[in-house]
Design a protein around this motif. Structure first.
Motif, PDB file in Angstrom:
ATOM      1  N   MET A 107      -6.201   8.325   6.452  1.00 27.73           N
ATOM      2  CA  MET A 107      -5.794   8.034   5.099  1.00 27.73           C
ATOM      3  C   MET A 107      -6.954   8.359   4.159  1.00 27.73           C
ATOM      4  O   MET A 107      -8.101   8.048   4.460  1.00 27.73           O
ATOM      5  N   LYS A 108      -6.641   8.959   3.052  1.00 24.83           N
ATOM      6  CA  LYS A 108      -7.669   9.354   2.097  1.00 24.83           C
ATOM      7  C   LYS A 108      -8.201   8.135   1.348  1.00 24.83           C
ATOM      8  O   LYS A 108      -7.520   7.130   1.188  1.00 24.83           O
ATOM      9  N   ALA A 109      -9.427   8.257   0.865  1.00 25.97           N
ATOM     10  CA  ALA A 109     -10.067   7.171   0.111  1.00 25.97           C
ATOM     11  C   ALA A 109      -9.274   6.832  -1.153  1.00 25.97           C
ATOM     12  O   ALA A 109      -9.203   5.671  -1.566  1.00 25.97           O
ATOM     13  N   LYS A 110      -8.665   7.837  -1.757  1.00 24.33           N
ATOM     14  CA  LYS A 110      -7.870   7.627  -2.970  1.00 24.33           C
ATOM     15  C   LYS A 110      -6.686   6.699  -2.683  1.00 24.33           C
ATOM     16  O   LYS A 110      -6.391   5.791  -3.454  1.00 24.33           O
ATOM     17  N   HIS A 111      -6.007   6.900  -1.549  1.00 29.02           N
ATOM     18  CA  HIS A 111      -4.874   6.068  -1.178  1.00 29.02           C
ATOM     19  C   HIS A 111      -5.312   4.648  -0.826  1.00 29.02           C
ATOM     20  O   HIS A 111      -4.613   3.672  -1.119  1.00 29.02           O
ATOM     21  N   GLN A 112      -6.478   4.526  -0.204  1.00 30.97           N
ATOM     22  CA  GLN A 112      -6.998   3.205   0.148  1.00 30.97           C
ATOM     23  C   GLN A 112      -7.279   2.391  -1.121  1.00 30.97           C
ATOM     24  O   GLN A 112      -6.964   1.204  -1.185  1.00 30.97           O
ATOM     25  N   ARG A 113      -7.885   3.013  -2.124  1.00 29.44           N
ATOM     26  CA  ARG A 113      -8.165   2.321  -3.389  1.00 29.44           C
ATOM     27  C   ARG A 113      -6.876   1.922  -4.091  1.00 29.44           C
ATOM     28  O   ARG A 113      -6.771   0.829  -4.659  1.00 29.44           O
ATOM     29  N   LEU A 114      -5.871   2.776  -4.046  1.00 30.90           N
ATOM     30  CA  LEU A 114      -4.585   2.484  -4.674  1.00 30.90           C
ATOM     31  C   LEU A 114      -3.909   1.294  -3.993  1.00 30.90           C
ATOM     32  O   LEU A 114      -3.408   0.391  -4.666  1.00 30.90           O
ATOM     33  N   ILE A 115      -3.933   1.261  -2.669  1.00 29.59           N
ATOM     34  CA  ILE A 115      -3.336   0.149  -1.930  1.00 29.59           C
ATOM     35  C   ILE A 115      -4.096  -1.143  -2.225  1.00 29.59           C
ATOM     36  O   ILE A 115      -3.497  -2.200  -2.445  1.00 29.59           O
ATOM     37  N   LEU A 116      -5.413  -1.083  -2.260  1.00 30.39           N
ATOM     38  CA  LEU A 116      -6.223  -2.252  -2.574  1.00 30.39           C
ATOM     39  C   LEU A 116      -5.927  -2.771  -3.979  1.00 30.39           C
ATOM     40  O   LEU A 116      -5.809  -3.988  -4.201  1.00 30.39           O
ATOM     41  N   ALA A 117      -5.767  -1.873  -4.937  1.00 27.01           N
ATOM     42  CA  ALA A 117      -5.452  -2.286  -6.313  1.00 27.01           C
ATOM     43  C   ALA A 117      -4.079  -2.945  -6.394  1.00 27.01           C
ATOM     44  O   ALA A 117      -3.899  -3.958  -7.091  1.00 27.01           O
ATOM     45  N   VAL A 118      -3.102  -2.413  -5.677  1.00 27.75           N
ATOM     46  CA  VAL A 118      -1.752  -2.998  -5.678  1.00 27.75           C
ATOM     47  C   VAL A 118      -1.778  -4.387  -5.037  1.00 27.75           C
ATOM     48  O   VAL A 118      -1.163  -5.334  -5.545  1.00 27.75           O
ATOM     49  N   VAL A 119      -2.496  -4.553  -3.934  1.00 24.22           N
ATOM     50  CA  VAL A 119      -2.593  -5.854  -3.266  1.00 24.22           C
ATOM     51  C   VAL A 119      -3.287  -6.864  -4.185  1.00 24.22           C
ATOM     52  O   VAL A 119      -2.858  -8.014  -4.303  1.00 24.22           O
TER      53      VAL A 119
END
Length: 145
Positions: free
Chosen positions: A1-13
Motif C-alpha cells: 500500500m502506498k504512503a498516500k493511501h495510508q495517510r488517507l486511511i489514518l485521516a478518515v479513522v
C-alpha cells in the motif's frame, strides 16, 4: 500500500474518532441540560410536564412541612410574583430554611407540583458559617466583579 493511501486511511479513522466523541458528548449533555425557570415563568406556562429544569426562588415563610418518613419535605417556592409547591425526598442542605434562596433540579408533575431531585441552598456573599461566629463589623465585603 502506498504512503498516500495510508495517510488517507489514518485521516478518515481520526475524523471518525473525533465525530464519535462529539456524538457521545452531545448525548451526555442533552440528558443533563436543564433550563432555569422562576415560579412566575412556570405559572405563565413556559414549561411542560416532565421537562427537566431548574426552579429558582425563595422558600416561602411557614411553608416547610416534613412528612412522617423523615426524608420527604414539601414547601413552596416563590419569586414574589408567583408560588409553586415543591416536593423533595432526601437530605436538604444545612442552609435550607424559610425565607432563604434555593435552586431545585427536577420536573413538573401534571398536578402542578415540582418534584425536586436535588436542592441547592443559596446565600449572599456576607454568609459566615455558624462555627465561625458573627462577621466582624470592620470586615469589608469583596467588590462584585
Amino acid at each position: 500500500m502506498k504512503a498516500k493511501h495510508q495517510r488517507l486511511i489514518l485521516a478518515v479513522v481520526a475524523l471518525c474518532g473525533v465525530a464519535g466523541a462529539g456524538v457521545l458528548a452531545a448525548s451526555a449533555l442533552r440528558d443533563e441540560a436543564a433550563y432555569f425557570r422562576t415560579p412566575a415563568e412556570v405559572v405563565a406556562g413556559k414549561t411542560t410536564v416532565d421537562e427537566p429544569m431548574r426552579l429558582g426562588g425563595m422558600v416561602a415563610a411557614g411553608s416547610i412541612k416534613r412528612q412522617a418518613d423523615g426524608l420527604t419535605i414539601d414547601f413552596v417556592a416563590t419569586d414574589g410574583k408567583a408560588s409553586i409547591p415543591v416536593q423533595f425526598k432526601g437530605i436538604v442542605p444545612d442552609l435550607f430554611a424559610e425565607n432563604s434562596g434555593m435552586v431545585a433540579d427536577g420536573r413538573m408533575r401534571a398536578d402542578g407540583v415540582f418534584v425536586a431531585d436535588r436542592i441547592l441552598a443559596k446565600h449572599d456573599e456576607r454568609y459566615m458559617p455558624p462555627q465561625m461566629g458573627e462577621m466582624p463589623k470592620n470586615m469589608k465585603v469583596a467588590p462584585k466583579v
